[in-house]
Write an enzyme that holds these catalytic residues in place. Sequence first.
Site, PDB file in Angstrom:
ATOM      1  N   GLN A   1      10.515   2.754  -4.076  1.00 21.07           N
ATOM      2  CA  GLN A   1      10.721   2.179  -2.696  1.00 21.07           C
ATOM      3  C   GLN A   1       9.850   0.868  -2.581  1.00 21.07           C
ATOM      4  OE1 GLN A   1      13.051   2.905  -0.704  1.00 21.07           O
ATOM      5  NE2 GLN A   1      13.482   4.424  -2.159  1.00 21.07           N
TER       6      GLN A   1
ATOM      7  N   GLU B   1     -10.135  -6.218   7.166  1.00 14.55           N
ATOM      8  CA  GLU B   1     -10.439  -4.656   7.036  1.00 14.55           C
ATOM      9  C   GLU B   1      -9.452  -4.028   6.187  1.00 14.55           C
ATOM     10  OE1 GLU B   1      -9.497  -6.090  10.041  1.00 14.55           O
ATOM     11  OE2 GLU B   1     -11.548  -6.251  10.334  1.00 14.55           O
TER      12      GLU B   1
ATOM     13  N   HIS C   1       0.910  -1.346  -0.112  1.00 11.24           N
ATOM     14  CA  HIS C   1      -0.105   0.140   0.118  1.00 11.24           C
ATOM     15  C   HIS C   1       0.961   1.360   0.239  1.00 11.24           C
ATOM     16  CE1 HIS C   1      -3.750   2.493   0.826  1.00 11.24           C
ATOM     17  NE2 HIS C   1      -2.809   2.977   1.691  1.00 11.24           N
TER      18      HIS C   1
HETATM   19  C1  GRF Z   1       0.953   0.664  -6.014  1.00  9.80           C
HETATM   20  O1  GRF Z   1       1.003   1.827  -5.753  1.00  9.80           O
HETATM   21  C2  GRF Z   1       0.554  -0.310  -5.011  1.00  9.80           C
HETATM   22  O2  GRF Z   1       1.202   0.237  -3.787  1.00  9.80           O
HETATM   23  C3  GRF Z   1      -0.977   0.150  -4.758  1.00  9.80           C
HETATM   24  O3  GRF Z   1      -1.175   0.093  -6.314  1.00  9.80           O
HETATM   25  C4  GRF Z   1      -0.171   0.562  -7.143  1.00  9.80           C
HETATM   26  C5  GRF Z   1      -0.119  -0.481  -8.190  1.00  9.80           C
HETATM   27  O4  GRF Z   1       1.119  -0.129  -8.882  1.00  9.80           O
HETATM   28  N1  GRF Z   1      -1.393  -0.919  -4.065  1.00  9.80           N
HETATM   29  P1  GRF Z   1       1.473  -1.218  -9.997  1.00  9.80           P
HETATM   30  O5  GRF Z   1       0.238  -2.048 -10.698  1.00  9.80           O
HETATM   31  O6  GRF Z   1       2.258  -2.488  -9.090  1.00  9.80           O
HETATM   32  O7  GRF Z   1       2.425  -0.618 -10.919  1.00  9.80           O
END
Ligand code: GRF
Length: 194
Positions: free
Chosen positions: A175, A145, A111
């Site tokens: 990162q 959740e 996330h």
């Molecule tokens: C990423 O920023 C991830 O943290 C979030 O959705 C985005 C997905 O990007 N859950 P990708 O498809 O991995 O390029």
Amino acid sequence: MTKKRVAILISGRGSNMRALIEAAKDKNYPAEIVLVISNVAGAGGLEFARQHGIKTEVIEHKKFPSREIFDNAMNVALKKANAEIVALAGFMRLLSPRFVESWRRRMINIHPSLLPAYKGLHTHKRAIEAGEKFHGCTVHFVTPELDDGPTILQAKVPVLPGDTEDALASRVLEQEHKIYPEALRLVAEGKAKI
Ligand code: GRF
């Protein structure tokens, strides 16, 4: 070394999926990617997975009458692939509590925020608007959740003066691509404890 069998769930471009696939090419990495499932037919990440010889499945949520039935279809595919760990990587569907329970301690998510701050969407925009000095990303075990559950790894980046949402997002994404493979390694090795 027996590698853990990992399935990745995506909905879009799949850059985190890509980072996991690249990491798993190392013969000493404790996990192998055995399946990529997308709930969106045209998801960019699918092509990359196929090119790397990874089995892909498109399971479109809109073709199912309920969340539970969609989740069951995913579980059938996951079982067929003998997946042992599920990694959500930009998977944009809420999962039913039953599905989440069935993968308890074996399903992880990335996330783009320093959880528990900024759950949900538009995290970069919200962090800039709030005047945060730092932002980042979190890999966590999935619980019922949304964007909750025990943290495995986090990375922090500065929010710079004049940052746009895109500039901050790409600083965070860089990162994400580092911590997600590292977190999956810890989980596969049984070193990430709840
Ligand atoms: C990423 O920023 C991830 O943290 C979030 O959705 C985005 C997905 O990007 N859950 P990708 O498809 O991995 O390029």
